[in-house]
Design a protein around this motif. Sequence first.
Motif, PDB file in Angstrom:
ATOM      1  N   LEU A  45      34.273  18.247 -64.686  1.00 34.35           N
ATOM      2  CA  LEU A  45      33.005  17.531 -65.499  1.00 34.35           C
ATOM      3  C   LEU A  45      31.835  17.328 -64.590  1.00 34.35           C
ATOM      4  CD1 LEU A  45      32.182  16.108 -68.077  1.00 34.35           C
ATOM      5  CD2 LEU A  45      33.379  14.136 -67.304  1.00 34.35           C
ATOM      6  N   GLY A  46      32.299  16.945 -63.347  1.00 34.01           N
ATOM      7  CA  GLY A  46      30.845  16.443 -62.410  1.00 34.01           C
ATOM      8  C   GLY A  46      30.213  17.769 -62.388  1.00 34.01           C
ATOM      9  N   CYS A  47      30.777  18.818 -62.179  1.00 32.22           N
ATOM     10  CA  CYS A  47      30.126  20.040 -61.857  1.00 32.22           C
ATOM     11  C   CYS A  47      29.164  20.503 -63.200  1.00 32.22           C
ATOM     12  CB  CYS A  47      30.937  21.400 -61.578  1.00 32.22           C
ATOM     13  SG  CYS A  47      31.982  21.016 -59.983  1.00 32.22           S
ATOM     14  N   ARG A  48      29.780  20.519 -64.123  1.00 32.18           N
ATOM     15  CA  ARG A  48      28.912  20.843 -65.367  1.00 32.18           C
ATOM     16  C   ARG A  48      27.602  19.925 -65.796  1.00 32.18           C
ATOM     17  NH1 ARG A  48      34.364  21.341 -67.412  1.00 32.18           N
ATOM     18  NH2 ARG A  48      34.232  19.431 -68.636  1.00 32.18           N
ATOM     19  N   THR A  88      35.917  27.172 -60.515  1.00 32.40           N
ATOM     20  CA  THR A  88      36.174  27.519 -61.826  1.00 32.40           C
ATOM     21  C   THR A  88      34.709  27.422 -62.679  1.00 32.40           C
ATOM     22  OG1 THR A  88      38.466  26.887 -61.653  1.00 32.40           O
ATOM     23  CG2 THR A  88      37.454  27.015 -64.027  1.00 32.40           C
ATOM     24  N   GLU A  89      34.219  26.096 -62.370  1.00 33.62           N
ATOM     25  CA  GLU A  89      33.055  26.207 -63.070  1.00 33.62           C
ATOM     26  C   GLU A  89      31.904  26.911 -62.574  1.00 33.62           C
ATOM     27  OE1 GLU A  89      32.488  24.192 -65.663  1.00 33.62           O
ATOM     28  OE2 GLU A  89      34.469  23.417 -65.704  1.00 33.62           O
ATOM     29  N   ILE A  90      31.881  27.209 -61.133  1.00 34.05           N
ATOM     30  CA  ILE A  90      30.629  28.014 -60.562  1.00 34.05           C
ATOM     31  C   ILE A  90      30.774  29.473 -61.153  1.00 34.05           C
ATOM     32  CG2 ILE A  90      29.566  28.949 -58.522  1.00 34.05           C
ATOM     33  CD1 ILE A  90      28.845  25.916 -59.262  1.00 34.05           C
ATOM     34  N   GLY A  91      31.907  29.799 -61.048  1.00 33.69           N
ATOM     35  CA  GLY A  91      32.235  31.370 -61.714  1.00 33.69           C
ATOM     36  C   GLY A  91      31.911  31.603 -62.984  1.00 33.69           C
TER      37      GLY A  91
END
Length: 244
Positions: A232-235, A160-163
């Motif tokens: 949150l970690g991805c962001r 979701t975050e990467i997309g």
Amino acid sequence: MASIPTLRRCMSAHLRRPIHQISPVLLDFLAPTVVRSQRRCATTGTDGTPKPRYILSKTQREFLDSALRVNQAGEIAATLIYTAQTPQVVRSHPHLRPLMKHMYDQEAGHLKTFNQLVAKHQIRPTAMYPIWETAATFLGWSTAALGREAAMACTEAVETEIGSHYNDQMREILSWEADAERRGEELDDELKEMLSTFRRIRDEELEHLDHAVANDSKEARPYDPLVDVIRLGCRTAIKISEKV
């Protein structure tokens, strides 16, 4: 995983390489404007005159530098997550072996692409690699230990975050394309190819998200806290890798 040692060698070589041995990349859209000004001729416009190339500003070149560094870091993390998840997931659910392999193979292909782009354009990889390596491996192992649903929830959260991140990058480059059209100019062919690459990889990442949802990611317990923390970690990792 041959790609991870390759990255280490790439980073070491980049740091050791003397400045005088680095030849200018004359056909590189990341090259300085003073170099790019030597090659403004491009395709022919509607009136038959050559269409000039769109020259990237320093800020735009820095954006691409950051984008490629972040994308490489993200694909490293993705391959490590799947590497850590797969043994536990397929041991309990053998029917998922082909799916896990398919998703890993695609991520490995993405990493190979960004390794090549980072090396070609002489971009500094993220200095956070050792930390992201440990964090991604732990994330993959721990979510798989919680069960198939949690492992799939991890994929859902990450993709979701990467997309969304790939969408932001493509939106920025498309704004340059629109600006070029207003000026009667055209984006560099290599930049167009990069945009196409980003779009293809984005679509494959979102395919993984669909696979995760189809395999009960939303049945993970506790779903909301788990997904929220991972997102949150991805962001946070994206923001740090953009600069460091």
